[in-house]
Design a protein around this motif. Sequence first.
Motif, PDB file in Angstrom:
ATOM      1  N   ALA A  10       1.145  -1.053   0.009  1.00 27.56           N
ATOM      2  CA  ALA A  10      -0.440   0.106   0.521  1.00 27.56           C
ATOM      3  C   ALA A  10       0.867   1.262   0.184  1.00 27.56           C
ATOM      4  CB  ALA A  10      -0.917  -0.327   1.426  1.00 27.56           C
ATOM      5  N   ARG A  11       0.406   1.915  -0.590  1.00 27.11           N
ATOM      6  CA  ARG A  11       1.227   3.544  -0.942  1.00 27.11           C
ATOM      7  C   ARG A  11       0.987   4.477   0.355  1.00 27.11           C
ATOM      8  NH1 ARG A  11       0.342   6.627  -5.896  1.00 27.11           N
ATOM      9  NH2 ARG A  11      -1.573   6.820  -5.032  1.00 27.11           N
ATOM     10  N   ARG A  12       2.296   4.701   1.051  1.00 28.68           N
ATOM     11  CA  ARG A  12       2.307   5.615   2.237  1.00 28.68           C
ATOM     12  C   ARG A  12       1.783   6.464   2.122  1.00 28.68           C
ATOM     13  NH1 ARG A  12       7.609   4.624   4.758  1.00 28.68           N
ATOM     14  NH2 ARG A  12       7.964   3.465   3.512  1.00 28.68           N
ATOM     15  N   ALA A  61      25.142  13.991  -4.119  1.00 32.46           N
ATOM     16  CA  ALA A  61      24.416  13.524  -5.117  1.00 32.46           C
ATOM     17  C   ALA A  61      23.036  12.543  -4.445  1.00 32.46           C
ATOM     18  CB  ALA A  61      24.975  12.370  -6.242  1.00 32.46           C
ATOM     19  N   GLY A  62      24.031  11.392  -3.447  1.00 30.15           N
ATOM     20  CA  GLY A  62      22.789  10.859  -2.610  1.00 30.15           C
ATOM     21  C   GLY A  62      21.546  11.651  -2.528  1.00 30.15           C
ATOM     22  N   VAL A  63      22.085  12.451  -1.513  1.00 31.72           N
ATOM     23  CA  VAL A  63      20.986  13.546  -0.782  1.00 31.72           C
ATOM     24  C   VAL A  63      20.164  14.284  -1.785  1.00 31.72           C
ATOM     25  CG1 VAL A  63      21.051  15.532   0.345  1.00 31.72           C
ATOM     26  CG2 VAL A  63      22.386  14.015   1.502  1.00 31.72           C
ATOM     27  N   ALA A  64      20.361  14.495  -2.752  1.00 28.14           N
ATOM     28  CA  ALA A  64      19.800  14.930  -3.981  1.00 28.14           C
ATOM     29  C   ALA A  64      18.946  14.011  -4.429  1.00 28.14           C
ATOM     30  CB  ALA A  64      20.161  15.459  -5.022  1.00 28.14           C
ATOM     31  N   LEU A  65      19.396  12.753  -4.489  1.00 29.81           N
ATOM     32  CA  LEU A  65      18.390  11.855  -5.156  1.00 29.81           C
ATOM     33  C   LEU A  65      17.532  11.720  -4.065  1.00 29.81           C
ATOM     34  CD1 LEU A  65      17.610   9.456  -6.585  1.00 29.81           C
ATOM     35  CD2 LEU A  65      18.701   8.385  -5.612  1.00 29.81           C
ATOM     36  N   ARG A  66      17.800  11.736  -2.330  1.00 27.12           N
ATOM     37  CA  ARG A  66      16.749  10.967  -1.489  1.00 27.12           C
ATOM     38  C   ARG A  66      15.235  12.222  -1.631  1.00 27.12           C
ATOM     39  NH1 ARG A  66      21.802   9.255   0.666  1.00 27.12           N
ATOM     40  NH2 ARG A  66      22.145  10.847   2.441  1.00 27.12           N
ATOM     41  N   ALA A  67      16.918  13.307  -1.528  1.00 27.01           N
ATOM     42  CA  ALA A  67      15.049  14.820  -1.956  1.00 27.01           C
ATOM     43  C   ALA A  67      14.134  14.659  -2.726  1.00 27.01           C
ATOM     44  CB  ALA A  67      16.080  16.469  -1.325  1.00 27.01           C
ATOM     45  N   THR A  68      14.760  14.330  -3.993  1.00 28.57           N
ATOM     46  CA  THR A  68      13.815  13.656  -5.065  1.00 28.57           C
ATOM     47  C   THR A  68      12.908  13.064  -5.135  1.00 28.57           C
ATOM     48  OG1 THR A  68      15.812  14.857  -6.627  1.00 28.57           O
ATOM     49  CG2 THR A  68      13.943  13.520  -7.460  1.00 28.57           C
ATOM     50  N   ILE A  69      12.980  11.868  -4.478  1.00 31.36           N
ATOM     51  CA  ILE A  69      12.287  10.742  -3.834  1.00 31.36           C
ATOM     52  C   ILE A  69      11.563  11.020  -3.122  1.00 31.36           C
ATOM     53  CG2 ILE A  69      12.171   8.184  -2.865  1.00 31.36           C
ATOM     54  CD1 ILE A  69      15.031   7.339  -3.910  1.00 31.36           C
ATOM     55  N   VAL A  70      11.531  12.132  -2.000  1.00 32.29           N
ATOM     56  CA  VAL A  70      10.576  12.350  -0.729  1.00 32.29           C
ATOM     57  C   VAL A  70      10.233  13.747  -1.739  1.00 32.29           C
ATOM     58  CG1 VAL A  70      10.358  13.996   1.288  1.00 32.29           C
ATOM     59  CG2 VAL A  70      11.762  12.278   1.231  1.00 32.29           C
ATOM     60  N   LEU A  71      10.354  14.083  -2.645  1.00 35.51           N
ATOM     61  CA  LEU A  71       8.623  15.334  -3.065  1.00 35.51           C
ATOM     62  C   LEU A  71       7.834  14.352  -3.928  1.00 35.51           C
ATOM     63  CD1 LEU A  71      11.670  18.010  -4.133  1.00 35.51           C
ATOM     64  CD2 LEU A  71      10.121  18.055  -2.627  1.00 35.51           C
ATOM     65  N   GLY A 108       2.234  12.124  -4.500  1.00 36.66           N
ATOM     66  CA  GLY A 108       1.553  10.805  -4.817  1.00 36.66           C
ATOM     67  C   GLY A 108       1.935   9.793  -5.844  1.00 36.66           C
ATOM     68  N   LEU A 109       3.268   9.501  -6.023  1.00 30.67           N
ATOM     69  CA  LEU A 109       3.806   8.555  -7.577  1.00 30.67           C
ATOM     70  C   LEU A 109       4.311   7.679  -6.502  1.00 30.67           C
ATOM     71  CD1 LEU A 109       3.958  11.627  -9.095  1.00 30.67           C
ATOM     72  CD2 LEU A 109       6.028   9.731  -9.662  1.00 30.67           C
ATOM     73  N   SER A 110       3.850   6.208  -7.115  1.00 31.87           N
ATOM     74  CA  SER A 110       4.208   4.918  -6.504  1.00 31.87           C
ATOM     75  C   SER A 110       5.477   5.279  -6.721  1.00 31.87           C
ATOM     76  CB  SER A 110       3.744   4.075  -7.207  1.00 31.87           C
ATOM     77  OG  SER A 110       4.300   3.624  -8.339  1.00 31.87           O
ATOM     78  N   ALA A 111       6.310   3.372  -5.396  1.00 35.83           N
ATOM     79  CA  ALA A 111       7.561   3.474  -6.068  1.00 35.83           C
ATOM     80  C   ALA A 111       8.060   2.686  -7.218  1.00 35.83           C
ATOM     81  CB  ALA A 111       8.309   2.376  -5.207  1.00 35.83           C
ATOM     82  N   ALA A 112       7.035   2.288  -7.585  1.00 34.67           N
ATOM     83  CA  ALA A 112       7.851   2.187  -9.350  1.00 34.67           C
ATOM     84  C   ALA A 112       7.869   2.875  -9.966  1.00 34.67           C
ATOM     85  CB  ALA A 112       6.705   0.694  -9.687  1.00 34.67           C
ATOM     86  N   SER A 113       6.682   3.715 -10.333  1.00 34.54           N
ATOM     87  CA  SER A 113       6.774   5.297 -10.960  1.00 34.54           C
ATOM     88  C   SER A 113       7.987   6.298 -10.979  1.00 34.54           C
ATOM     89  CB  SER A 113       5.667   5.960 -10.579  1.00 34.54           C
ATOM     90  OG  SER A 113       4.260   5.995 -10.792  1.00 34.54           O
ATOM     91  N   ILE A 114       8.804   6.159  -9.094  1.00 35.40           N
ATOM     92  CA  ILE A 114       9.857   6.965  -9.282  1.00 35.40           C
ATOM     93  C   ILE A 114      10.872   6.228  -9.541  1.00 35.40           C
ATOM     94  CG2 ILE A 114      10.725   7.762  -7.018  1.00 35.40           C
ATOM     95  CD1 ILE A 114       8.450   7.622  -5.522  1.00 35.40           C
ATOM     96  N   PRO A 169      13.070   0.427  -7.659  1.00 36.45           N
ATOM     97  CA  PRO A 169      12.157   0.329  -6.846  1.00 36.45           C
ATOM     98  C   PRO A 169      12.820   0.005  -5.202  1.00 36.45           C
ATOM     99  CG  PRO A 169      11.296  -1.607  -8.241  1.00 36.45           C
ATOM    100  CD  PRO A 169      12.646  -0.667  -8.933  1.00 36.45           C
ATOM    101  N   ARG A 170      14.095  -0.904  -4.830  1.00 37.21           N
ATOM    102  CA  ARG A 170      14.569  -1.151  -3.765  1.00 37.21           C
ATOM    103  C   ARG A 170      14.858   0.239  -3.120  1.00 37.21           C
ATOM    104  NH1 ARG A 170      18.274  -6.504  -2.083  1.00 37.21           N
ATOM    105  NH2 ARG A 170      19.252  -5.290   0.011  1.00 37.21           N
ATOM    106  N   THR A 171      15.388   0.644  -4.000  1.00 39.05           N
ATOM    107  CA  THR A 171      16.424   2.510  -3.896  1.00 39.05           C
ATOM    108  C   THR A 171      15.343   3.327  -3.409  1.00 39.05           C
ATOM    109  OG1 THR A 171      18.504   1.575  -5.448  1.00 39.05           O
ATOM    110  CG2 THR A 171      17.776   4.427  -4.873  1.00 39.05           C
ATOM    111  N   VAL A 172      13.731   3.156  -3.484  1.00 36.47           N
ATOM    112  CA  VAL A 172      13.321   3.855  -3.845  1.00 36.47           C
ATOM    113  C   VAL A 172      11.995   3.544  -1.993  1.00 36.47           C
ATOM    114  CG1 VAL A 172      10.544   5.406  -3.716  1.00 36.47           C
ATOM    115  CG2 VAL A 172      12.681   4.627  -5.664  1.00 36.47           C
ATOM    116  N   HIS A 173      12.031   2.249  -1.816  1.00 34.27           N
ATOM    117  CA  HIS A 173      11.863   1.941  -1.210  1.00 34.27           C
ATOM    118  C   HIS A 173      13.058   2.080   0.553  1.00 34.27           C
ATOM    119  CE1 HIS A 173       8.209   0.491  -1.898  1.00 34.27           C
ATOM    120  NE2 HIS A 173       8.426  -0.480  -2.840  1.00 34.27           N
TER     121      HIS A 173
END
Length: 84
Positions: A4-6, A28-38, A43-49, A57-61
């Motif tokens: 379920a999407r949080r 780059a890692g901090v920027a990537l995490r910020a982008t994932i949070v945004l 409302g994007l799913s982990a797969a879409s991100i 998807p493991r990186t996103v999760h």
Amino acid sequence: MAQARRSLTLTQAERKGLLRVLRSQTEAGVALRATIVLLSAQGLSAASISRALGVTPRTVHGCPVPTRNSMAASLGASRRARRA
């Protein structure tokens, strides 16, 4: 089994802070995490991100979900520190 999407809601100040991180010269890692949070807050799913960013998807999760009190700390957390 699909997860379920949080729901993630950001305040205007949190969104501005994340965008500021993206514009600054950070690692780059901090920027990537910020982008994932945004993207997650939009409302994007982990797969879409993961498709949009070219990561697994493991990186996103694995991205820490920030709390109101630890937004900057969770974005700056190193991978090694999260494993401990």
